[in-house]
Every structure is written in structure tokens, then in C-alpha cells.
Design an enzyme around this catalytic site. Structure first.
Site, PDB file in Angstrom:
ATOM      1  CG  ASP A  46      -3.160   4.748  -3.748  1.00 52.43           C
ATOM      2  OD1 ASP A  46      -2.569   4.556  -2.671  1.00 52.43           O
ATOM      3  OD2 ASP A  46      -3.008   5.771  -4.433  1.00 52.43           O
ATOM      4  CG  HIS A  82      -2.233   0.719   0.962  1.00 56.40           C
ATOM      5  ND1 HIS A  82      -2.389   1.666  -0.014  1.00 56.40           N
ATOM      6  CD2 HIS A  82      -3.442   0.611   1.569  1.00 56.40           C
ATOM      7  CE1 HIS A  82      -3.621   2.129   0.004  1.00 56.40           C
ATOM      8  NE2 HIS A  82      -4.290   1.498   0.956  1.00 56.40           N
TER       9      HIS A  82
END
Length: 411
Positions: A392, A388
Site C-alpha cells: 500500500d 499495489h
């Protein structure tokens, strides 16, 4: 030795000083990451000197053994041991005099050429450039290795480490009271320790997130049923769904270069080649991830043969060190034993890994021109674990949606 491999451990010597060997005779066994390899003699000769012991960790490129060649020995011209030694010493002096002129500059230039793992350790522990200057590198041309950094940190934080060891010992002692005579205590082997270290480090480095999506793979199931006997009879290969999934993955990754990347400190490196690691279970239940290189340049038949080849040689411990390095994306088949889905751990320094669940027949609602109907379809759940920090959720979701569209409309 392959991209990113900077050191290896000498596991066993098969020769001693004075032994006479022939070309391709095994000199020693070495281990790098999860692969054991053999170092063989380049030609006929006599073992003059062994420079490292079993268990030593040696940088790639270092001399580990001196072999006196027998090439120059013939019926008409025989060099005595004394003259051979003299020639060797003369050559060594000339060579050392030549390289010493530039050695200092070369060392300064190369000692800071750090591997991605070393850079990550430096970044995580906030080691300054001034500190790096005082660390003596044990790698090629004075390059700083992982062991050098870890040794430095151990010295720097000795007090804290001693306290941590004390607490750990108390915990171990407390746990030991739960052992009974009927319990079996198993020591982790070398490969299991490496896997544990790699998995823990990956969770510490990457911000793991996993997204799931379901795909209708009825077409692929029917195609496999139609062709599996042909592949078995012609190529002696058990046809699986995995090569098809890998081929479609190789088509999609160029459109999502961020998923085909690696992280080097604070830099994201978008890799040009599509090199897909295939998680493979070994006979001892340990795990290894051999890599199929340039998958996007292979036909489906080429992918089928490549996956079969590396999986077979992995189980026979015949992989080369270069065949488990250089991966840009990984795949793990979670459904081999009926698992529906899972949350795989990213293979560092990559940024994503695809998990494939079991293919299962389920009742499914389908839309037709006459209205919705319920039909029996073969479906699978794909799980994408991604970093992450780099990717995204929107990008990961779009990637999975496009992947499923490819899967459901092939063949």
C-alpha cells in the site's frame, strides 16, 4: 543454471558427430533469458551423438549430447568401438530397467512442480486442474513448461487468435504505407524481444504505482570526492554513489520484508536473502539485471567490488545464468545521463524497484539555530515503483522516508 531457470535455447554447435574433443573444449553456445553461455566438454572424448538441433529449446537437466570417454584407453588396455558400444548398451538397459519401476509415480509427482511464471500464466488464463491433467509436459520428468502452456492456449483459442492475427495484419499493412525509401527498418534482436516481453508482462501482472522522495546527499558527494582517487589508484575502480545507496538499502529491507518478496500466484513469499539486482546497460544499448547476492552480509568495499565486477562482466557478456536470477529487489540508476526521476518497471516476480535520479546541486532552505538560510546542497530524487496488489501507499511512503533518513545521516 540458477533459481527459476527451467530451459535454455541451443544457439550454436561447435562440434559434429565423430569429432575428438579435449576437456574444456567448447561444445555449444546456449542462451537463457538474457545471458549467452558456453557448454564445455567435461573430459577428453569423441562426439557419439548430438541430440538437439540449433534453435531447439531444451529443459534444464536434459541430455543434449553423448560423449564417448577416452579415460579407459591406455597402452595396456584398449576397448574397441564394438565392446564399448556393448558395454554402453548393457549399462543403459540395466539403468532403464531400474528407473522404469518408479518413473510413473515420479512423473505424476514432478510434472505439477510448476515455475512461478507457469503458475502466473495458468492463473491469468483460468486453466483448470482437469485441463492441466491433459497437458503433456516436455520438461524434466514430464514437468509442464511455459511452452507447453502457451501451446495449449494457442490450440484452445485458435479461432480467436486467427481473428486477432487478421486484425494485426491489417494494422501492419496500414502502417506499411508510411514507409519511404529513406526510412530505416531495424528488426529487434533476441535480447530486445525478451526485454519487451518481460516489460509488457510485468505491466500486465503488477498494479504499478510510483512514489517519489528527495534526499540531501551532500555528505555522500563529499565522501566520494575525498576517496575517488584512492579507489582508482588502489582498486582501478571508478567510485560512484550507487554502492552507498545499495548498502543503505540492504540495511533497511530486513525491516520491510514485504518489499523483499516475490509473488507466486496468490502467494507472497518473503525472501530471507537480500539479493539486489543492478540494472546495467550493455554496449549494444540493451539492458540486463545482474544480481549481487546476500548484499546485507557485505561491507561497503565488498559491495563496491561486487557491483564493479558484475557490471564489467555483463558488458563483456561473461555473466553466468545464475548471476541474473534469484533477485529479491532491484535498483536502476536513472541519473547516469542526467535524468531527474523516472517510473521504473518492476522486475518480475519481485514487488518493487528503486530508481535513482541524477545528483544535482540546488539552492536549498536549511534550518539553523539562528533561523532559516539558503545553501547550495547536493540532492537526488528516489522513485519507488511497487506492486499495489501487495504494497500500500502508506507502507511505500514510510519505507522511502526511513531510507532517506538513513541516506542523510551516514558517513
Amino acid at each position: 543454471m540458477g533459481e527459476g531457470v527451467v530451459e535454455a535455447t541451443i544457439i550454436k554447435w561447435h562440434v559434429i558427430t565423430g569429432d575428438k574433443v579435449k576437456a574444456d573444449d567448447v561444445l555449444c553456445d546456449i542462451a537463457t533469458d538474457k545471458v549467452d553461455s558456453e557448454i564445455t566438454s567435461p573430459e577428453d572424448g569423441i562426439i557419439k551423438e548430438i541430440l538437439f538441433n540449433e534453435g531447439n529449446v531444451v529443459g534444464v537437466g536434459k541430455t543434449i549430447l553423448i560423449l564417448e570417454s577416452l579415460k579407459n584407453i591406455s597402452d595396456n588396455k584398449i576397448y574397441t568401438t564394438a565392446s564399448a558400444n556393448l558395454e554402453f548398451k548393457t549399462f543403459a538397459k540395466l539403468y532403464n530397467d531400474e528407473i522404469s519401476k518408479n518413473s510413473e509415480n515420479k512423473e505424476n509427482q514432478t510434472r505439477m512442480q510448476l515455475s512461478p511464471l507457469v503458475k502466473q500464466i495458468i492463473s491469468q488464463n483460468k486453466i483448470s486442474n482437469d485441463e492441466l491433467q491433459i497437458i503433456k509436459g516436455s520438461g524434466i520428468d514430464g514437468r509442464i513448461t511455459k511452452e507447453d502452456i502457451l501451446n495449449y492456449l494457442e490450440t484452445k483459442n485458435s479461432t480467436k487468435k486467427d481473428e486477432a492475427k487478421s486484425v494485426k495484419m491489417e494494422i501492419i499493412t496500414e502502417q506499411s504505407f508510411h514507409y519511404i525509401d529513406e526510412d530505416t527498418v531495424i528488426e529487434m534482436d533476441r535480447v530486445r524481444k525478451l526485454i519487451a516481453e518481460h516489460m509488457i508482462r510485468s505491466k500486465q501482472i503488477s498494479a504499478h504505482v510510483t512514489s517519489f522522495i528527495e534526499a540531501d546527499v551532500t555528505r555522500i558527494v563529499l565522501w566520494r570526492e575525498k576517496n575517488k582517487e584512492f579507489f582508482k589508484s588502489k582498486y582501478n575502480i571508478n567510485l560512484t554513489y550507487l554502492p552507498v545507496f545499495v548498502q543503505e538499502l540492504s540495511k533497511l529491507l530486513p525491516k520491510y520484508p514485504i518489499l523483499n518478496s516475490v509473488v507466486d500466484g496468490d502467494k507472497i513469499i518473503l525472501k530471507k536473502n537480500i539479493n539486489i539486482g543492478i540494472a546495467t546497460v550493455l554496449p549494444d544499448d540493451n539492458l540486463i539485471v545482474p544480481v549481487v547476492k546476500n548484499v546485507d552480509q557485505l561491507s561497503l568495499l565488498g559491495i563496491i567490488k561486487s557491483i564493479h565486477d558484475i557490471a564489467t562482466r555483463a558488458r563483456e557478456n561473461k555473466l553466468l545464468p545464475s548471476e541474473i536470477t534469484g533477485g529479491t529487489f532491484s535498483v536502476t540508476n536513472l541519473g547516469t545521463f542526467g535524468t531527474l526521476a523516472g517510473t521504473p518497471i518492476i522486475n518480475q516476480p519481485q514487488v518493487a524497484i528503486l530508481g535513482i535520479g541524477t545528483v544535482k546541486k540546488v539552492p536549498s532552505v536549511m534550518e539553523t539555530n539562528e533561523g532559516d538560510i539558503i545553501a547550495i546542497r547536493s540532492k537526488v530524487i528516489f522513485s519507488l515503483s511497487y506492486d499495489h496488489r501487495i504494497i500500500d501507499g502508506m507502507k511505500a511512503g514510510k519505507f522511502l522516508k526511513d531510507y532517506v533518513d538513513l541516506i542523510q545521516n551516514i558517513l
